[in-house]
Design an enzyme around this catalytic site. Structure first.
Site, PDB file in Angstrom:
ATOM      1  N   LYS A 128      30.260  57.177  34.096  1.00  0.00           N
ATOM      2  CA  LYS A 128      29.089  57.990  34.458  1.00  0.00           C
ATOM      3  C   LYS A 128      28.285  57.240  35.505  1.00  0.00           C
ATOM      4  CE  LYS A 128      27.286  61.919  33.032  1.00  0.00           C
ATOM      5  NZ  LYS A 128      27.916  63.051  32.332  1.00  0.00           N
ATOM      6  N   ASP A 168      26.243  66.329  37.479  1.00  0.00           N
ATOM      7  CA  ASP A 168      25.531  66.366  36.207  1.00  0.00           C
ATOM      8  C   ASP A 168      24.135  66.894  36.584  1.00  0.00           C
ATOM      9  OD1 ASP A 168      25.940  65.271  33.241  1.00  0.00           O
ATOM     10  OD2 ASP A 168      23.897  64.744  33.757  1.00  0.00           O
TER      11      ASP A 168
HETATM   12  N1  GLU Z   1      28.698  65.838  33.812  1.00  0.00           N
HETATM   13  C1  GLU Z   1      29.654  66.623  33.087  1.00  0.00           C
HETATM   14  C2  GLU Z   1      29.771  66.108  31.675  1.00  0.00           C
HETATM   15  O1  GLU Z   1      28.789  65.688  31.099  1.00  0.00           O
HETATM   16  C3  GLU Z   1      30.972  66.780  33.833  1.00  0.00           C
HETATM   17  C4  GLU Z   1      31.678  65.550  34.193  1.00  0.00           C
HETATM   18  C5  GLU Z   1      32.912  65.763  35.085  1.00  0.00           C
HETATM   19  O2  GLU Z   1      33.248  66.904  35.389  1.00  0.00           O
HETATM   20  O3  GLU Z   1      33.523  64.759  35.432  1.00  0.00           O
HETATM   21  O4  GLU Z   1      30.799  66.136  31.039  1.00  0.00           O
END
Ligand code: GLU
Length: 453
Positions: A128, A168
């Site tokens: 992340k 996100d």
């Molecule tokens: N931010 C999204 C999550 O919390 C998607 C992450 C992604 O697609 O890599 O899963």
């Protein structure tokens, strides 16, 4: 050493070695607190020091992001990428741009992502990133310059088989576009190094809708298991970003009526059901505040945050059968769940990451409210990101219906896996325990296979 003291030891050393990361401790405690039965059944996880290893990121990158605002002034933000765990695949997870972002927040999100990604059954590790940059009130040019500066550093750490970020909170199609463009300019390569790309340049159909659609598919699976369904249900939804909008859309498809949405300034209650076109116009096109909704729909109610009853979120005081927290972490607390319970809510399905506080989760479990944890319920977004990676790698383009079908079956298999695992560990229907154990088992076994790394 007993399993409980093993867990306590890891928790304690995490808090000592990484002070001040409250949300991260919350996420770790929630996972470790459910692992007791598998740790008892399988001493290998203790023997191989899996808990000690899994709570430490493989790598965390922190960098300065400098950019120029429209007035010609130099601005500075902090950028992060936490590459948490690559046992089952390249790091995968979104980027969050929000003033509340700090290392603890990014670590909680990255930690959750490990288990979420594992549950999808696909080969994606957990990571992340993001920045404390606040996109609110910034011009398009400012957003672009920030994204370009952010990518100058991030580009050194990502790659199709290494780390593939996505969106996100605060990072949508526009930001992904600016970052992708900058990566291409820096490297000269057109590569699938980000997901959530535009459909004309490598993006997948259904990715935008996937988290919200997936969350509703998950809720339908939970209800079907009780011989019930979403048809005819009243739903409350928080948030008005990508997750909330497509949760609302899919709820209508399933015959439910979503009656609320919210943003950081307030909430809307429309007893007739939230008008999707107005919501999309306000949030996706005009990027305005949600109170604009009442200018179009005079009968709807707007409540600003400062007028919410002390310590509560007014969204959860609206009577409903099912609740979809789809905004942000810790947005549903003990008082909120008591309100939901009093009004007859049967199911809380988390579209956001860690939206329910630990006290709220305990209350749900003690009072028979079904709980669909975010790790499982909101995994449709990242799962569809992996489908985007597959299409990029094979140079294919699938139709909206093809991707949607795959998403639907992935959500069913996540539900089945979580449910079956809860049964295996003698707590049938405890989806939090089932999801955590199932997600953990695959990652931990892979770590053991790969030796002391
Ligand atoms: N931010 C999204 C999550 O919390 C998607 C992450 C992604 O697609 O890599 O899963």
């Amino acid at each position: 050493m007993s399993v409980q003291s093993y867990i306590d030891k890891v928790m304690k050393s995490t808090m000592q070695s990484t002070p001040g990361q409250t949300e991260f401790y919350q996420a770790v405690e929630e996972v470790l607190g459910t692992l007791e039965p598998i740790l008892l059944a399988e001493p290998k996880y203790d023997n191989y020091n899996i808990l000690e290893r899994i709570v430490i990121p493989e790598r965390q990158i922190l960098f300065r992001v400098v950019w120029m605002d429209d007035a010609g002034k130099i601005q500075t933000n902090i950028g992060y990428r936490v590459q948490f765990n690559s046992a089952i695949g390249p790091y995968k997870g979104g980027l969050r741009f929000h003033p509340s972002v700090n290392l603890g927040i990014i670590k909680f999100l990255g930690f959750e992502q490990i288990f979420k990604n594992s549950l999808t059954g696909l080969s994606i590790g957990g990571g992340k990133g993001g920045s404390n940059f606040d996109p609110k009130g910034k011009s398009d040019g400012e957003i672009m310059r920030f994204c370009q500066s952010f990518m100058i550093e991030l580009s050194k750490h990502i790659g199709e088989t290494r780390d593939v970020p996505a969106g996100d909170i605060g990072v949508g199609g526009r930001e992904i576009g600016y970052m992708f463009g900058e990566y291409k300019r820096l490297t000269g390569n057109f590569e699938g190094i980000l997901t959530g790309k535009g459909v004309n340049w490598g993006g997948s159909l259904t990715r935008t809708e996937a988290t919200g659609f997936g969350s509703v598919y998950f809720a339908e699976n939970v209800l079907n298991k009780q011989d019930d369904s979403l048809k005819g249900k009243i739903a409350t939804v928080s948030g008005s970003g990508n997750v909330a909008i497509y949760t609302i859309q899919k709820l209508y498809d399933m015959g439910a009526t979503p009656v609320t949405c919210s943003d950081s300034r307030g909430m809307i209650y429309d007893k007739n059901g939230i008008d999707l076109d107005s919501l999309k116009l306000i949030k996706e096109i005009n990027r305005q505040s949600i109170d604009e909704y009442c200018l179009i729909h005079k009968h709807a109610t707007y409540l600003p945050v400062h007028s919410y009853p002390e310590g509560t979120n007014a969204v959860w005081a609206v009577p409903c059968d099912v609740a979809f927290p789809s905004a942000t972490q810790n947005e549903l607390n003990l008082e909120d769940i008591k309100n939901l319970h009093k009004n007859g809510c049967k199911l809380v399905c988390e579209g956001a990451n860690m939206p329910s506080t630990p006290e709220a989760i305990d209350y749900m479990q003690a009072n028979g409210i079904m709980y669909a944890p975010g790790k499982a319920a909101n995994a449709g977004g990242v799962a569809t990101s992996q489908l985007e990676m597959s299409q990029n790698a094979s140079m294919q383009k699938w139709t909206f219906a093809e991707v949607d079908d795959k998403l639907r079956s992935i959500m069913k298999s996540i539900f089945d896996l979580s449910y079956d695992t809860s049964k295996e560990f003698e707590d049938e229907g405890n989806l939090m325990k089932g999801a955590n154990i199932a997600g953990f088992r695959k990652v931990a076994d892979s770590m053991i296979d790969q030796g002391a790394v």
